[in-house]
Design a protein around this motif. Structure first.
Motif, PDB file in Angstrom:
ATOM      1  N   LEU A  58       4.773   9.451  -3.332  1.00  0.00           N
ATOM      2  CA  LEU A  58       4.552  10.304  -2.172  1.00  0.00           C
ATOM      3  C   LEU A  58       3.066  10.336  -1.859  1.00  0.00           C
ATOM      4  CD1 LEU A  58       6.921  13.133  -3.400  1.00  0.00           C
ATOM      5  CD2 LEU A  58       7.433  11.328  -1.749  1.00  0.00           C
ATOM      6  N   THR A  59       2.711   9.833  -0.698  1.00  0.00           N
ATOM      7  CA  THR A  59       1.288   9.803  -0.362  1.00  0.00           C
ATOM      8  C   THR A  59       1.104  10.190   1.094  1.00  0.00           C
ATOM      9  OG1 THR A  59       1.324   7.500   0.338  1.00  0.00           O
ATOM     10  CG2 THR A  59       0.854   7.899  -1.974  1.00  0.00           C
ATOM     11  N   THR A 103      -1.894  12.079  13.553  1.00  0.00           N
ATOM     12  CA  THR A 103      -1.761  10.620  13.420  1.00  0.00           C
ATOM     13  C   THR A 103      -1.351   9.976  14.746  1.00  0.00           C
ATOM     14  OG1 THR A 103      -0.976  11.016  11.202  1.00  0.00           O
ATOM     15  CG2 THR A 103      -0.597   8.806  12.125  1.00  0.00           C
ATOM     16  N   CYS A 130      -3.031   5.091  -4.445  1.00  0.00           N
ATOM     17  CA  CYS A 130      -2.775   5.669  -3.132  1.00  0.00           C
ATOM     18  C   CYS A 130      -2.657   7.183  -3.152  1.00  0.00           C
ATOM     19  CB  CYS A 130      -1.514   5.071  -2.538  1.00  0.00           C
ATOM     20  SG  CYS A 130      -1.271   3.346  -2.954  1.00  0.00           S
ATOM     21  N   CYS A 134      -4.896  -2.645  -0.943  1.00  0.00           N
ATOM     22  CA  CYS A 134      -4.428  -1.452  -1.658  1.00  0.00           C
ATOM     23  C   CYS A 134      -5.025  -1.493  -3.046  1.00  0.00           C
ATOM     24  CB  CYS A 134      -2.911  -1.391  -1.753  1.00  0.00           C
ATOM     25  SG  CYS A 134      -2.339   0.039  -2.715  1.00  0.00           S
ATOM     26  N   THR A 170       0.502  14.967  -3.777  1.00  0.00           N
ATOM     27  CA  THR A 170       0.836  13.548  -3.760  1.00  0.00           C
ATOM     28  C   THR A 170       1.143  13.120  -5.180  1.00  0.00           C
ATOM     29  OG1 THR A 170      -1.493  13.025  -3.990  1.00  0.00           O
ATOM     30  CG2 THR A 170      -0.574  12.954  -1.763  1.00  0.00           C
ATOM     31  N   ASP A 177      -1.963   3.481  16.442  1.00  0.00           N
ATOM     32  CA  ASP A 177      -3.024   3.097  15.511  1.00  0.00           C
ATOM     33  C   ASP A 177      -2.448   2.790  14.125  1.00  0.00           C
ATOM     34  OD1 ASP A 177      -5.839   2.997  14.550  1.00  0.00           O
ATOM     35  OD2 ASP A 177      -5.144   4.727  13.378  1.00  0.00           O
ATOM     36  N   LEU A 178      -1.483   3.595  13.693  1.00  0.00           N
ATOM     37  CA  LEU A 178      -0.887   3.342  12.382  1.00  0.00           C
ATOM     38  C   LEU A 178      -0.140   2.000  12.393  1.00  0.00           C
ATOM     39  CD1 LEU A 178      -0.127   4.232   9.525  1.00  0.00           C
ATOM     40  CD2 LEU A 178       1.875   5.362  10.487  1.00  0.00           C
ATOM     41  N   ALA A 192      -2.492  -0.730  12.049  1.00  0.00           N
ATOM     42  CA  ALA A 192      -2.964  -0.912  10.677  1.00  0.00           C
ATOM     43  C   ALA A 192      -1.916  -1.650   9.841  1.00  0.00           C
ATOM     44  CB  ALA A 192      -3.294   0.441  10.056  1.00  0.00           C
ATOM     45  N   LEU A 193      -0.656  -1.296  10.048  1.00  0.00           N
ATOM     46  CA  LEU A 193       0.397  -1.954   9.266  1.00  0.00           C
ATOM     47  C   LEU A 193       0.492  -3.428   9.625  1.00  0.00           C
ATOM     48  CD1 LEU A 193       3.091   0.867   9.480  1.00  0.00           C
ATOM     49  CD2 LEU A 193       1.874   0.134   7.425  1.00  0.00           C
ATOM     50  N   PRO A 220       0.872  -1.171   0.000  1.00  0.00           N
ATOM     51  CA  PRO A 220       0.000   0.000   0.000  1.00  0.00           C
ATOM     52  C   PRO A 220       0.910   1.221   0.000  1.00  0.00           C
ATOM     53  CG  PRO A 220      -0.556  -1.502   1.789  1.00  0.00           C
ATOM     54  CD  PRO A 220       0.722  -1.982   1.207  1.00  0.00           C
ATOM     55  N   GLY A 221       0.597   2.180  -0.806  1.00  0.00           N
ATOM     56  CA  GLY A 221       1.425   3.369  -0.855  1.00  0.00           C
ATOM     57  C   GLY A 221       2.444   3.344  -1.967  1.00  0.00           C
ATOM     58  N   ILE A 248       5.143   7.521   2.904  1.00  0.00           N
ATOM     59  CA  ILE A 248       3.859   8.017   3.385  1.00  0.00           C
ATOM     60  C   ILE A 248       4.152   9.029   4.493  1.00  0.00           C
ATOM     61  CG2 ILE A 248       1.623   7.386   4.325  1.00  0.00           C
ATOM     62  CD1 ILE A 248       2.128   4.530   3.395  1.00  0.00           C
ATOM     63  N   HIS A 295      -5.431   4.657   5.131  1.00  0.00           N
ATOM     64  CA  HIS A 295      -5.702   4.655   6.566  1.00  0.00           C
ATOM     65  C   HIS A 295      -5.401   6.031   7.156  1.00  0.00           C
ATOM     66  CE1 HIS A 295      -6.009   2.757  10.578  1.00  0.00           C
ATOM     67  NE2 HIS A 295      -5.072   3.624  10.922  1.00  0.00           N
ATOM     68  N   LEU A 296      -4.260   6.572   6.738  1.00  0.00           N
ATOM     69  CA  LEU A 296      -3.815   7.845   7.305  1.00  0.00           C
ATOM     70  C   LEU A 296      -4.757   8.987   6.986  1.00  0.00           C
ATOM     71  CD1 LEU A 296       0.016   8.079   6.930  1.00  0.00           C
ATOM     72  CD2 LEU A 296      -1.377   8.037   8.994  1.00  0.00           C
ATOM     73  N   ALA A 325       2.834  11.523   7.523  1.00  0.00           N
ATOM     74  CA  ALA A 325       1.676  11.609   8.402  1.00  0.00           C
ATOM     75  C   ALA A 325       1.801  12.857   9.262  1.00  0.00           C
ATOM     76  CB  ALA A 325       1.600  10.371   9.284  1.00  0.00           C
ATOM     77  N   ASP A 354      -0.344  12.649   4.116  1.00  0.00           N
ATOM     78  CA  ASP A 354      -0.672  14.042   4.386  1.00  0.00           C
ATOM     79  C   ASP A 354       0.318  14.980   3.705  1.00  0.00           C
ATOM     80  OD1 ASP A 354      -2.858  13.296   6.019  1.00  0.00           O
ATOM     81  OD2 ASP A 354      -1.493  12.914   7.685  1.00  0.00           O
ATOM     82  N   SER A 404      -1.743   4.185   3.241  1.00  0.00           N
ATOM     83  CA  SER A 404      -1.933   5.539   2.729  1.00  0.00           C
ATOM     84  C   SER A 404      -3.369   5.990   2.944  1.00  0.00           C
ATOM     85  CB  SER A 404      -1.601   5.606   1.239  1.00  0.00           C
ATOM     86  OG  SER A 404      -0.268   5.232   1.037  1.00  0.00           O
TER      87      SER A 404
END
Ligand SMILES: Nc1nc2c(c(=O)[nH]1)N[C@H]1C(S)=C(S)[C@@H](COP(=O)(O)OP(=O)(O)OC[C@H]3O[C@@H](n4cnc5c(=O)[nH]c(N)nc54)[C@H](O)[C@@H]3O)O[C@H]1N2
Ligand SMILES: Nc1nc2c(c(=O)[nH]1)N[C@H]1C(S)=C(S)[C@@H](COP(=O)(O)OP(=O)(O)OC[C@H]3O[C@@H](n4cnc5c(=O)[nH]c(N)nc54)[C@H](O)[C@@H]3O)O[C@H]1N2
Ligand SMILES: Cc1cc2nc3c(=O)[nH]c(=O)nc-3n(C[C@H](O)[C@H](O)[C@H](O)COP(=O)(O)O)c2cc1C
Ligand code: SF4
Ligand code: SF4
Ligand code: SF4
Ligand code: SF4
Ligand code: SF4
Ligand code: FES
Ligand code: FES
Ligand SMILES: [Mo]
Lengths: 536, 946, 153
Positions: free
Chosen positions: A344-345, A425, C123, C119, A351, A429-430, A433-434, A188-189, A419, C84-85, A421, A347, C82
């Motif tokens: 780049l994703t 954040t 993203c 995913c 992006t 919690d992050l 998720a990972l 992801p990302g 990514i 999630h954030l 954040a 916050d 990505s």
């Protein structure tokens, strides 16, 4: 969208060619539409809606005047002159767009500039010249040597020297050998592999052919996850074209070099991207990694010697052969040569995807290119290298992008996903998720990872519910470290990285959850959903 | 053999060979490294990480099971970092495993009937687990000496038990997902009847859509149970019974001769059978019959006491009374009015004693073994090459580059021989199958030839001719080793190949391909049986197969075997020791005066000269009054064969009939004296399997509820009562000494050698606690493969490799290529093509029936859709099948299944026994060459039943 | 049923690439039917010269396979890091609520099925959902509710 454009053109009877080009990296502004009038510059329109598209066709294509209100930038015309003629003052050159300003394009040089569905556009832009050069002027050994001299290292995560890997395969004189191109890209990302295949498939095909020639392999596969129709269709279409003109198949360019290439699909599985699991998947089985030795170069796909490379790795090769290994080695930093393609994703203001020289400062990437954190918030952490990578505190923004530097900081460059954040954040919690991802994606073969991932997730969920104890931290360390030491493949060996790096840089935030029974950012105070605990 | 290298494990130097894995090397050296997913004989999987070790100078903790040895490697297995890693994995394992007992300090002392002091729920206790005390997981926990205070959260899986399959239960709450079962089923058995399911934390094993094993393609070989380290897979019968002792024995159901470990409970009863891993005959494999078909040992219906018929009723008597009664009457029938039949599971020693008794005490050569219905299987072998037996070891088949399977449904009939064939075929070995029916092996075949019934011999002719046409014969080898093939060439040149193709329904191309695969490969093996070849063609078929071997130089080398698929478990042994009407011990003819003289001298008595009657002629001899008294040992059911089965009642013509059997049957119902017989599990002796391997077994079971005795005891008692000398044997070993004296091939065989030849394969004197893996591997008894002519001589793995051919050179007997009369018969327009299935065999099924384990199969006949249309029947119809030679309107009732694979005009069935067997397989014309009644394919008609 | 077998066979035979495996065949069949029927497992086993269990091992490994006929619409929500954030969790709650489902799965009326995706590959446009394989970026609980509401209306 394409349909809207075509209909509008038809309606106006305009004689225009519609090209579907790939990604130029400005993802934040997609969908993009650009118009090039004969001899003129390419004018880009961002965040295009169907209504806007109709207006652009009518005013710009038919009427000849760019729509100033909608245009986001231009790229100068083909004659090299800055022929901005007719472009309103307010529309800037895209080369000054922050996301593009820092770029050095090697693998992405064609992306977004040529029609990936047209092999001749690729050839017209110097495509397949490197292959021709290798086939006519270079021996396979020389080809490997150039790649070796370039210092190119694998972009699939492990950063293993590509030239060395090729030598292993070249050293085997088995009659059947394979080159596999890994475009599983389940991180992801990260979406740069798919972007390359979608925007410039022939660069990849040329890279694969060069790898085949260099190592004496005679067949290969491009391995893509099922469902990603864009890259799949592009790759297949490009292969058909390459076959038609004799670039793939028997006696390529009359050189006597044979290479068969096809696209193989996997089902949803992150671990299928791991090299030995990938071979299992191509063979049609469960993507469960094999033990090594024997290594793929001895016993690989269908038991034959095999080399596996990432899409990006292979996409560099044509330019390396065209310009020489030394040229590539002159770009980059210490042991990390060339460029890196970053996604780049998170916050960030802009992006998207950029290709920058290795050794660049992370700050330049995040603040200059990506415009920093939006809404006046501050950067809290950076997660790099995908779910098996790590998190870094904001105080790491001054690191340079380099495989060794990042590794010693506890993260990895991985396949280039970064990514960002912001202050809202919650690290716990992050991390949860990972790890949820890691345990969901475990293949379930080896015991430490199959069970360890579930225990890590259970503990993290407990901490997020503010029910954790300090012993839980010790427990995670124990489970995690044993996963690291005991797992069969990289998934389990690296799967503790998110937790270990989070504990390293944000230990106090974990303690706040455990001792203080509170979540400093408030994220964990809200009810939340857990996607998947797979332990039976 | 690559040179030895030295590695060290925890400072101990061991010798090993390159190519081995560290774990294997350690096991062989008797060093224990814990393991859960590895299993000897299977490829490493490297999943459980229990075998992790440290390597000096290396990174990380590789798994020893998948770590190749390298010279001077230094391995650390006992250091604390390594142990800590193992502990950690084990802790997690226990967090998903019922662990009440594992985490209890009383684990060492708690017995099965103890009340749990911790109130652990039943489902969480080892002491209530069927695998307790033979559980590898539990033993590994003990070995690791863990402190099981773990903060990990225990979670029981709550998966319902799978108890609806026959024979075994599956409790996936206990499964550790080691994958051994899946790998055994795939890698060892080639069945793929179970698989991994799901992934990640929910990864498990099971079947497609969770269906029952009956639908998943399971052959119930039990291999998965045998390798399962925990209680997840267990035999249902005697599920919770513990073994008080384990004895090595040999499966009595077929001539493969699988070594089995019988687990015996504290009352001496049979609990379960586990095939021996270190047995060269079966390498840890067994089949449904051996694994689940030995329950008859425990049957309550066994005959318990000797009985004598008085006033028409059988009365219980003492052994003394019974033996006296027999000994008083038998002398009246001395000479050829007496006949003695032995059983296929009589031992070598018993067969020997039986023929000695018949010849010496009863003065007759009327002695035979009841399964000996197809002497053609090996007759031509003996004449051509020298020995009436398979040339190569069973597992040597894996060495073959091409295997030809002729008319043998080996995966059903000699199941474990099918295992190396399937394994080879999955690798690079080419497989040619000649069989009109689709059987399991045809799925693996590179070429499958389907001759029309009755044209098998012609087809072999076609293949041979094609071989020569392609120039694939080995002229130089032939020149040196074989008498001129001219007659064979002549016969082959006279074949009109188009006609061959037309009659056999096999294309020339297919014959060419078969010949090419067999002729081009370096080593070719042939596996053959004859049950369904028309009896008139059998001898010539074997001649043709021998011809194929000789023409291609495939004799006397590895991977080039000729394997006749014999019938009864110890049929080979019966032949070897002379339990035949025309042969003395050592294969010498009764008509050979010198041979007789030698035997007479050894026995100090006289031996009759006229050959006796065969089992297949027995009924006729009884009917016409030539034979007036008979003694039948074991397996009365065998007499369903051929003409005998026509009319068991004919035996009531006998003036005196003694039956020595384990169960009552048709024969004992009419016998004058009935003696209870022990089973194989209760006796001492040797069997010789189909690869000439003489294997010893010992009494495993002590019967307490019957007064049954072995054949040997009965024979010796009778002989001494009747004044026969030379029957004072105290042990089976002494009988073997006498056999060794008279049978040259057994010259060097002795119990001493058979026992001492056993070598310890794993060190068992490890410090306690001993992990199950080590306890269970014990001695390897390779047995001896005859010829083994002297005490100091090696045995013979491959015949004719070193010694050449006993006749001097190999003799090529040319067959006369012809077809069985295929004249049409309007009343019976089809051919009935039978074949057995694994799950159908007399008593064992019956014994298991009535209890929970019973595989129910509806009788089916398979028809080609075209044939079916012509006969106006459809899929699923109930039909009646009748044959030309049926009697009393007996007929098979079955359900039609349409199968494209069946040739036109053929009715194919999987039932040889039961209804059909009794009624339809009789033939009154004996085979001229061999003098036995045929069990032929036959003309049949089919009628739909409304 | 006849039709089903026919469609499965066509999908199996219609594969254009040279390397045909259990996995490739399953993917082809699922593309055609939207799911793997029991018949499909059997036919694929026959087609690939393997057993139903070999096929099941593969089919049950990859979560993109489903074994029930597909619903009218397919909704996928990304829960990658990505996404999630930038709000995947509230988005997911909203989507489940709008779908009237408590987790992944099918609505009983067959109108919609919901699946979580690790995913969706877009993203840069996080958070992302996909409706009938059509990617939609920058979703908010409101936009997602509205789109799903539109499907169910
Ligand atoms: N499970 C089981 N195993 C056994 C036994 C048992 O009862 N059950 N019995 C043992 C005994 S006693 C024996 S003798 C052996 C027998 O062993 P086999 O002789 O191998 O046994 P069959 O199954 O009778 O026949 C073998 C093959 O002949 C084929 N066949 C049928 N009709 C014809 C025909 O007309 N022409 C040709 N060419 N082939 C035909 C069948 O398809 C079958 O595959 O098995 C031994 N093993
Ligand atoms: N119609 C027809 N008839 C046939 C055949 C045919 O094809 N068609 N085949 C013929 C052939 S080739 C053969 S070999 C015979 C086979 O016929 P049988 O010899 O009757 O063979 P099985 O069915 O194997 O029966 C042997 C029984 O002995 C039991 N048993 C096993 N070990 C021992 C032991 O140690 N002691 C005792 N007492 N019992 C034991 C087993 O449980 C089994 O039930 O049938 C013949 N009859
Ligand atoms: C769990 C796991 C997933 C992986 N996924 C990918 C992937 O999606 N793409 C990729 O190129 N490499 C992936 N890798 C790395 C590959 O195993 C392999 O190292 C790489 O493809 C080699 O190519 P390179 O030398 O060009 O980097 C993964 C590794 C692991 C352990
Ligand atoms: S580490 Fe995880 S993903 Fe890798 S083999 Fe083990 S269980 Fe599978
Ligand atoms: S499988 Fe072993 S550890 Fe588990 S309950 Fe049974 S005996 Fe105990
Ligand atoms: S009994 Fe044999 S065939 Fe059946 S699942 Fe077990 S190993 Fe496979
Ligand atoms: S059932 Fe037994 S052998 Fe099979 S995976 Fe589970 S524990 Fe291992
Ligand atoms: S193959 Fe024969 S000897 Fe082996 S277990 Fe089966 S029936 Fe018994
Ligand atoms: S025995 Fe080596 S990993 Fe399981
Ligand atoms: S993380 Fe959501 S689309 Fe990639
Ligand atoms: Mo037999």
């Amino acid at each position: 969208m394409i349909q809207v454009v075509e209909e509008a053109l038809a309606q106006h009877g305009a004689a225009a060619t519609v090209s579907r080009v790939g990604c130029i990296g400005l993802c934040y502004a997609e969908p993009l539409l650009d118009v090039t009038l004969p001899g003129g510059p390419r004018v880009f329109y961002g965040n295009v809606t169907p209504a806007a598209a109709a207006e652009i066709i009518e005013t710009h294509v038919v009427g000849g005047a760019p729509v100033e209100r909608l245009a986001m930038g231009y790229i100068p015309g083909p004659d090299g002159v800055d022929s901005a003629g007719g472009i309103p003052e307010t529309v800037a050159s895209l080369d000054s767009h922050p996301l593009r300003a820092v770029e050095t394009k090697i693998a992405l040089r064609n992306a977004g500039n040529i029609d990936p569905g047209d092999i001749y556009q690729y050839v017209a832009n110097g495509g397949y010249h490197a292959l021709n050069r290798a086939l006519t002027e270079m021996t396979p050994e020389e080809t490997v040597e150039q790649v070796n001299a370039s210092g190119l290292r694998g972009r699939g995560g492990a950063a293993f020297p590509t030239g060395t890997k090729w030598r292993f395969l070249a050293g085997s004189n088995a009659p059947v050998k394979y080159i596999l191109c890994n475009c599983e890209e389940g991180d992801p990302g990260a979406f740069n592999d798919k972007a390359i295949v979608e925007s410039d498939p022939h660069t990849l095909i040329e890279g694969i052919l060069l790898a085949g020639y260099a190592t004496g392999a005679n067949a290969g596969y491009i391995f893509i996850r099922h469902g990603h129709d864009g890259p799949i269709d592009r790759a297949r279409e490009a292969l058909i074209q390459a076959k038609e003109i004799g670039l793939v198949g028997q006696d390529i360019m009359g050189s006597g070099f044979n290479f068969e290439l096809e696209v193989a699909l996997t089902g949803d599985s992150y671990v299928a991207g791991e090299e030995s699991a990938l071979m299992e998947a191509i063979e049609g089985s469960r993507a469960m990694p094999r033990f090594r030795p024997p290594f793929p170069a001895q016993f690989g796909l269908f038991g034959k010697p095999t080399n596996i490379n990432n899409v990006k790795t292979l996409a560099y090769v044509p330019q390396i052969i065209a310009n020489g290994g030394d040229w590539f080695a002159s770009i980059g930093h210490e042991q990390s040569k060339g460029t890196v393609i970053l996604c780049l994703t998170g916050d960030l203001k802009y992006t998207g995807m950029i290709e920058v020289p290795l050794g660049i400062n992370l700050r330049d990437v995040l603040y200059e290119a990506a415009g920093g954190v939006p809404d006046g918030k501050s950067l809290k952490l950076i997660q790099s290298g995908g779910p098996l990578g790590g998190v870094l505190g904001a105080d790491h923004v001054d690191v340079v992008l380099d495989f060794e530097v990042l590794r010693s900081a506890g993260a990895i460059l991985g396949s280039g996903g970064i990514i960002a954040a912001d202050e809202d954040t919650c690290v716990v919690d992050l991390t949860r998720a990972l790890i949820a991802f890691c345990q969901y994606e475990s293949c379930g073969k080896c015991f430490p990872c199959r069970m360890g991932m579930s225990h890590l997730l259970e503990v993290l969920e407990r901490i997020c519910r503010l029910e954790g104890t300090l012993e839980d931290l010790a427990l995670m360390r124990k489970v995690g470290e044993n996963m690291q030491a005991g797992s069969l493949c990289g998934h389990g060996q690296l799967g503790f990285n998110p937790v270990s790096s989070a504990l390293r840089y944000f230990g106090d935030e974990f303690e706040a959850h455990i001792v203080g029974r509170t979540c400093p950012t408030g994220v964990c105070l809200k009810p939340k959903f857990s996607p998947a605990l797979t332990r039976r | 053999m690559p040179d030895d290298i030295t590695i060290s494990i925890d400072g101990v130097d061991i010798q090993t060979q390159p190519g081995k894995m560290v774990l294997e090397a350690a096991i062989e050296a008797g060093i224990y490294i814990p393991y859960l997913c590895y299993h000897p004989g299977m490829k490493p999987f490297a999943a459980c990480r229990m075998c992790v070790v440290g390597v000096e100078g290396g990174r990380g903790y590789p798994a020893a099971c998948a770590l190749p040895v390298a010279p001077d490697m230094k391995i650390r297995s006992e250091d604390s970092d390594v142990q800590q890693l193992r502990h950690s994995v084990m802790e997690m394992l226990i967090a998903e495993h019922p662990d009440g007992c594992l985490t209890c300090h009383r684990i060492e002392i708690c017995g099965p009937s103890d009340v749990c002091l911790r109130h652990v729920s039943v489902r969480d206790r080892c002491v209530t687990c069927p695998k307790n005390e033979r559980c590898e997981l539990k033993d590994t926990v003990r070995y690791l000496g863990m402190n099981l205070e773990s903060p990990l959260q225990y979670k029981y899986r709550q998966i319902p038990l799978e108890v609806s399959d026959p024979f075994y239960d599956r409790d996936y709450n206990l499964c550790i997902v080691c994958g051994r079962c899946v790998r055994a089923c795939e890698e060892l058995r080639g069945d793929d009847a179970i698989c991994f399911t799901d992934r990640g934390g929910s990864a498990l094993v099971g079947t497609s859509f969770g269906t029952s094993l009956l639908e998943s393609g399971c052959e119930f070989c039990g291999a998965c149970i045998d390798v399962c380290p925990v209680g997840a897979l267990v035999e249902r019968e005697h599920k919770w019974e513990k073994a008080a002792s384990v004895e090595r024995t040999i499966c009595p159901h077929c001539p493969v001769g699988c070594q089995m470990n019988l687990e015996i409970n504290s009352l001496g009863g049979f609990v379960r059978a586990i095939p021996e891993l270190n047995s060269p005959a079966n390498r840890g494999q067994a089949c449904f019959k051996g694994k689940f078909g030995l329950e008859f040992i425990n049957s309550r219906e066994r005959l318990k006491h000797p009985m004598v018929r008085r006033d028409g009723l059988l009365e219980e008597v003492t052994w003394v009374e019974a033996l006296d009664y027999i000994a008083e009457r038998l002398p009246n029938y001395a000479g050829d009015s007496f006949a003695l039949l032995t059983s296929p599971n009589s031992t070598n020693e018993e067969h020997y004693l039986a023929q000695k008794f018949a010849r010496l005490v009863m003065s007759t050569n009327n002695v035979d073994q009841t399964s000996n219905t197809q002497p053609e299987l090996t007759g031509a072998l003996e004449r051509s090459l020298g020995y009436a037996a398979a040339t190569n070891p069973i597992w040597d088949l894996e060495q073959a580059e091409c295997i030809l399977v002729f008319n043998s449904n080996v995966t059903e009939e000699h199941n474990v021989v099918g295992v190396p064939i399937k394994r080879a075929a999955r690798k690079d070995t080419k497989l040619v199958v000649i069989d009109p029916r689709e059987v399991e092996l045809t799925r693996y075949a590179d070429v499958w030839l389907r001759p029309a019934p009755g044209t098998e011999l012609l087809l072999l002719g076609g293949v041979l001719r094609s071989l020569i046409d392609q120039g694939l014969q080995h002229d130089d080898w032939l020149e040196e080793n074989c008498e001129s093939p001219a007659t064979l060439y002549y016969a082959l040149h006279n074949l009109d190949m188009d006609e061959v193709s037309r009659l056999t329904h096999v294309s020339l191309k297919a014959m060419e391909e078969a010949a090419r695969l067999f002729g081009e490969g370096g080593a070719g093996s042939i596996v053959y049986a004859l049950d369904n070849v028309p009896s008139s063609l059998r001898v010539d078929c074997v001649r043709a197969l021998i011809g194929l071997s000789l023409l291609t130089g495939n004799v006397g080398k590895p991977g080039a075997g000729l394997y006749p698929m014999r019938q009864g478990a110890n049929e080979q042994g019966a032949w070897d020791v002379g339990c035949l009407p025309d042969r003395l011990p050592g294969y010498r003819s009764v008509q050979d005066a010198d041979a007789r003289a030698e035997v007479e001298e050894a026995w100090a008595g006289s031996v009759p000269e006229t050959p006796g009657i065969r089992v297949t002629e027995a009924l006729e001899a009884v009917a016409d009054g030539r034979v007036k008294a008979m003694m039948v040992i074991g397996d009365g059911a065998t007499l369903t064969n051929g003409k005998i089965s026509d009319d068991v009642q004919a035996f009531s013509n006998l003036e005196f009939l003694v039956v020595h059997d384990t169960f009552a049957g048709a024969l004992s119902d009419i016998a004058d004296v009935v003696l209870p017989r022990v089973t194989f599990a209760e006796k001492d002796g040797t069997f010789t399997n189909l690869e000439r391997r003489i294997q010893r077994f010992r009494p495993a079971i002590q019967v307490t509820n019957t007064d049954a005795r072995p054949d040997s005891w009965v024979i010796c008692e009778l002989a001494s009562r009747m004044g026969g000398r030379g029957f004072n044997f105290l042990t089976a070993a002494q009988v073997m000494e006498e056999i060794a004296n008279l049978c040259p091939s057994y010259g060097g065989v002795s119990y001493h050698r058979l026992d001492e030849g056993g070598k310890l394969v794993l060190r068992t004197n490890l410090d306690s606690p001993q992990p199950t893996q080590v306890l269970h591997a014990g001695k390897e008894y390779p047995g001896l493969q005859w010829p083994c002519s002297a005490e100091d001589a090696e045995d013979t793995r491959i015949l004719y490799a070193a010694e050449g051919f006993p006749p001097g050179i190999a003799v090529l007997e040319a067959p006369s290529f012809r077809v069985e009369d295929v004249a049409d018969d309007a009343d019976f327009p089809s051919w009935l093509v039978p074949g057995r299935v694994l799950f159908q065999q007399g008593k064992e099924i019956e014994v298991v029936r009535g209890r929970r384990n019973h595989i129910q199969r509806e009788e089916q006949v398979e028809l080609n859709p075209v044939t079916a249309a012509a006969l106006a029947v459809q899929n699923g119809d109930r039909v009646q099948v009748r044959t030309r030679s049926h009697r009393d309107n007996a007929a098979l009732i079955a359900i039609v299944r349409l199968a494209d694979g069946v040739p036109e005009g053929v009715i194919s069935t999987t039932t040889l026994f039961g209804q059909l067997a009794e009624a339809m397989q009789t033939s009154s014309e004996p085979d001229a060459a061999a003098g036995v009644a045929g069990l032929d394919i036959c003309r049949a008609a089919i009628v739909k039943i409304e | 049923m006849e039709g089903l077998a026919q469609r499965i066979s066509q999908a199996m035979l219609g594969q254009e690439q040279a390397t045909i495996t259990i996995l490739s065949t399953l993917l082809a069949v699922q593309d055609e039917l939207g799911y793997l029927a029991k018949e499909a497992i059997e036919l694929v086993a026959g087609f690939t010269d393997s057993t139903i269990n070999d096929v099941w091992a593969v089919a049950s490994f990859y979560p993109n396979f489903r074994f029930e006929p597909p619903c009218l619409h397919q909704v996928e929500v990304c829960w990658g890091a990505s996404c999630h954030l930038v709000g995947a969790m509230p988005l997911m709650e909203a989507v489940m609520e709008a779908c009237e489902l408590e987790s992944e799965g099918d609505r009983e009326d067959g109108r919609l099925s919901l699946r979580f995706n690790t995913c969706l590959g877009a993203c840069a446009h996080a958070p992302v959902i996909a409706i009938d394989h059509h990617l939609m970026g920058r979703q908010t609980p409101e936009t997602a509710r509205e789109r799903i509401g539109g499907l169910l209306r």
